[in-house]
Design a protein around this motif. Sequence first.
Motif, PDB file in Angstrom:
ATOM      1  N   PHE A  78      39.668  30.894  41.951  1.00 38.74           N
ATOM      2  CA  PHE A  78      39.183  29.982  40.911  1.00 38.74           C
ATOM      3  C   PHE A  78      38.816  30.824  39.691  1.00 38.74           C
ATOM      4  O   PHE A  78      37.900  31.651  39.758  1.00 38.74           O
ATOM      5  N   SER A  79      39.530  30.612  38.584  1.00 39.01           N
ATOM      6  CA  SER A  79      39.210  31.371  37.369  1.00 39.01           C
ATOM      7  C   SER A  79      39.802  30.670  36.161  1.00 39.01           C
ATOM      8  O   SER A  79      40.787  29.939  36.270  1.00 39.01           O
ATOM      9  N   GLY A  80      39.199  30.898  35.016  1.00 44.53           N
ATOM     10  CA  GLY A  80      39.745  30.393  33.764  1.00 44.53           C
ATOM     11  C   GLY A  80      39.745  28.877  33.680  1.00 44.53           C
ATOM     12  O   GLY A  80      39.268  28.163  34.559  1.00 44.53           O
ATOM     13  N   ALA A  81      40.325  28.395  32.570  1.00 38.77           N
ATOM     14  CA  ALA A  81      40.420  26.955  32.347  1.00 38.77           C
ATOM     15  C   ALA A  81      41.845  26.456  32.488  1.00 38.77           C
ATOM     16  O   ALA A  81      42.101  25.259  32.427  1.00 38.77           O
ATOM     17  N   ASN A  82      42.799  27.385  32.684  1.00 37.64           N
ATOM     18  CA  ASN A  82      44.216  27.007  32.721  1.00 37.64           C
ATOM     19  C   ASN A  82      44.911  27.687  33.883  1.00 37.64           C
ATOM     20  O   ASN A  82      46.021  28.181  33.747  1.00 37.64           O
ATOM     21  N   SER A  83      44.230  27.717  35.037  1.00 42.23           N
ATOM     22  CA  SER A  83      44.697  28.546  36.150  1.00 42.23           C
ATOM     23  C   SER A  83      45.087  27.749  37.378  1.00 42.23           C
ATOM     24  O   SER A  83      44.900  28.196  38.503  1.00 42.23           O
ATOM     25  N   LYS A  84      45.602  26.544  37.186  1.00 44.56           N
ATOM     26  CA  LYS A  84      46.052  25.740  38.331  1.00 44.56           C
ATOM     27  C   LYS A  84      47.501  26.128  38.626  1.00 44.56           C
ATOM     28  O   LYS A  84      48.443  25.528  38.125  1.00 44.56           O
ATOM     29  N   LEU A  85      47.665  27.168  39.457  1.00 45.89           N
ATOM     30  CA  LEU A  85      48.960  27.802  39.642  1.00 45.89           C
ATOM     31  C   LEU A  85      49.277  27.990  41.123  1.00 45.89           C
ATOM     32  O   LEU A  85      48.393  28.292  41.924  1.00 45.89           O
ATOM     33  N   ILE A  88      54.022  25.186  39.357  1.00 46.28           N
ATOM     34  CA  ILE A  88      54.761  26.072  40.268  1.00 46.28           C
ATOM     35  C   ILE A  88      55.301  27.209  39.407  1.00 46.28           C
ATOM     36  O   ILE A  88      56.216  27.029  38.604  1.00 46.28           O
ATOM     37  N   ASP A  89      54.738  28.390  39.567  1.00 43.90           N
ATOM     38  CA  ASP A  89      54.904  29.443  38.565  1.00 43.90           C
ATOM     39  C   ASP A  89      55.348  30.756  39.202  1.00 43.90           C
ATOM     40  O   ASP A  89      54.539  31.500  39.754  1.00 43.90           O
ATOM     41  N   THR A  90      56.649  31.057  39.104  1.00 40.54           N
ATOM     42  CA  THR A  90      57.147  32.326  39.640  1.00 40.54           C
ATOM     43  C   THR A  90      56.790  33.507  38.739  1.00 40.54           C
ATOM     44  O   THR A  90      57.100  34.649  39.080  1.00 40.54           O
ATOM     45  N   GLY A  91      56.131  33.255  37.613  1.00 36.86           N
ATOM     46  CA  GLY A  91      55.611  34.325  36.775  1.00 36.86           C
ATOM     47  C   GLY A  91      54.176  34.697  37.103  1.00 36.86           C
ATOM     48  O   GLY A  91      53.568  35.511  36.410  1.00 36.86           O
ATOM     49  N   TYR A  92      53.630  34.104  38.175  1.00 35.20           N
ATOM     50  CA  TYR A  92      52.277  34.410  38.640  1.00 35.20           C
ATOM     51  C   TYR A  92      52.385  35.138  39.962  1.00 35.20           C
ATOM     52  O   TYR A  92      52.905  34.596  40.936  1.00 35.20           O
ATOM     53  N   THR A  93      51.880  36.361  40.027  1.00 37.89           N
ATOM     54  CA  THR A  93      52.054  37.168  41.235  1.00 37.89           C
ATOM     55  C   THR A  93      51.008  36.866  42.304  1.00 37.89           C
ATOM     56  O   THR A  93      51.081  37.426  43.399  1.00 37.89           O
ATOM     57  N   GLY A  94      50.071  35.994  42.001  1.00 38.81           N
ATOM     58  CA  GLY A  94      49.092  35.592  42.998  1.00 38.81           C
ATOM     59  C   GLY A  94      49.636  34.528  43.936  1.00 38.81           C
ATOM     60  O   GLY A  94      50.838  34.261  43.990  1.00 38.81           O
ATOM     61  N   SER A  95      48.725  33.886  44.673  1.00 30.17           N
ATOM     62  CA  SER A  95      49.118  32.878  45.663  1.00 30.17           C
ATOM     63  C   SER A  95      48.755  31.480  45.184  1.00 30.17           C
ATOM     64  O   SER A  95      49.577  30.791  44.597  1.00 30.17           O
ATOM     65  N   LEU A  96      47.528  31.057  45.409  1.00 30.09           N
ATOM     66  CA  LEU A  96      47.064  29.719  45.060  1.00 30.09           C
ATOM     67  C   LEU A  96      45.839  29.855  44.165  1.00 30.09           C
ATOM     68  O   LEU A  96      44.882  30.549  44.512  1.00 30.09           O
TER      69      LEU A  96
END
Length: 402
Positions: free
Chosen positions: A272-279, A203-211
């Motif tokens: 879906f992108s990258g290897a560390n993008s479960k945000l 749960i990342d408020t530093g990520y401006t995307g959605s899911l």
Amino acid sequence: MRTLIKIAPFILLLTSCGGSKLENLLKSGNIASQEFSVTIPFEYKQGLMVIKATINDKEYDFILDTGASNVLSKELHKELGLKILDSEVVYGAHGTGQELEYTKVNTINIGGVDFQNTIAAIHDLNAVTEIACMDVDGIIGANLMRQAVWDFDFKNQKITITNAETSLDIPANHKEVKFFVGYQGTPSIITTVNGMRVLNNRIDTGYTGSLSLSRIEFQKLRNKNKLAKYVTGNGSASVGVYGAGKPTVFYRGLVDNMRFGNLELDNTVISFSGANSKLIGINFLKKYRVIFNWNTQRIKLIETQPYKNTTVNTYGFGPSFKEDKLYIKYIIEGSSAQKNGLEIGDQILAIDDADYTTITQNQWCTTLKNGLVDASKKAINITIQRDSVINKLNVDKTIVLQ
């Protein structure tokens, strides 16, 4: 004004290795008061929350980020004259690592609440233009936030910080999900996507995307025949704390169902992108009032407006800024941009009547804030240069996934 072409999302993720020498340091910290409940405002800068905090009787601007630990800019660290405690290689969202030094801040006052003895990394926030445009002094991260209960009222741009969740007015029909706490305080949850269980969704408020999920989950869903609708993109689709990611393949997929806790989402677009993008990012969270309680390890979500993200409607390209020029940084296959001949690396010379032959950093900062095209536009003329050849192309906004 709401814009149609958005800059690639920020992911201000900072992680180091569990079990490292800094693990115990990042768990340190306390609050001077036993009982407190304060409400403070926040503002949005480039889609991220920014709050005021006071150190040594002087007020500073900080991004509020549940996906990172505390960060001080190099300038603020020098101003405060704080001692270096240690250093460690810390990784950003795109897997790039840098060795960062760490320090301790005796007191950070937020809304009258004294957060004491918390650890902060020291980072050059001006190294990435997109972050430099925000003109902030650091990041308030999860290692500080875990000391209290935080109630985010995104609709009214207010945050309540309290020692006890019982002081909050919480409606009975709220949604709730259990979270797990990393050593630097970052909350992560388990989700189920089209029946497939996915661990460690931050749960990342530093990520401006959605899911967002990684390419690994994309491949698993495809292999299990659980993802029929998707589009493919190429290029660099996000900006991290160390800059833009390397050009790569990414996807936007339409999932039938996503569930976490007792909250269910149907017919939802996921990146879906990258290897560390479960945000799970701020563009999703701001449809709710969100309460983080690190003591009970629960997040409560109170809907303030329906979350609906069922289509990808796009021109199909995104811009980047380098050496006073704009370039095409990614292309979505099947979009008008791809069909009409735009390519990654093309220099953008103009969009309609706006000249981008050269663009200053201040102008780029304005573009980050406002976007390139306003909502009244359904088609644009874009002039690009590839090698020494200049072309003028027509690009429409179209639905590429639904």
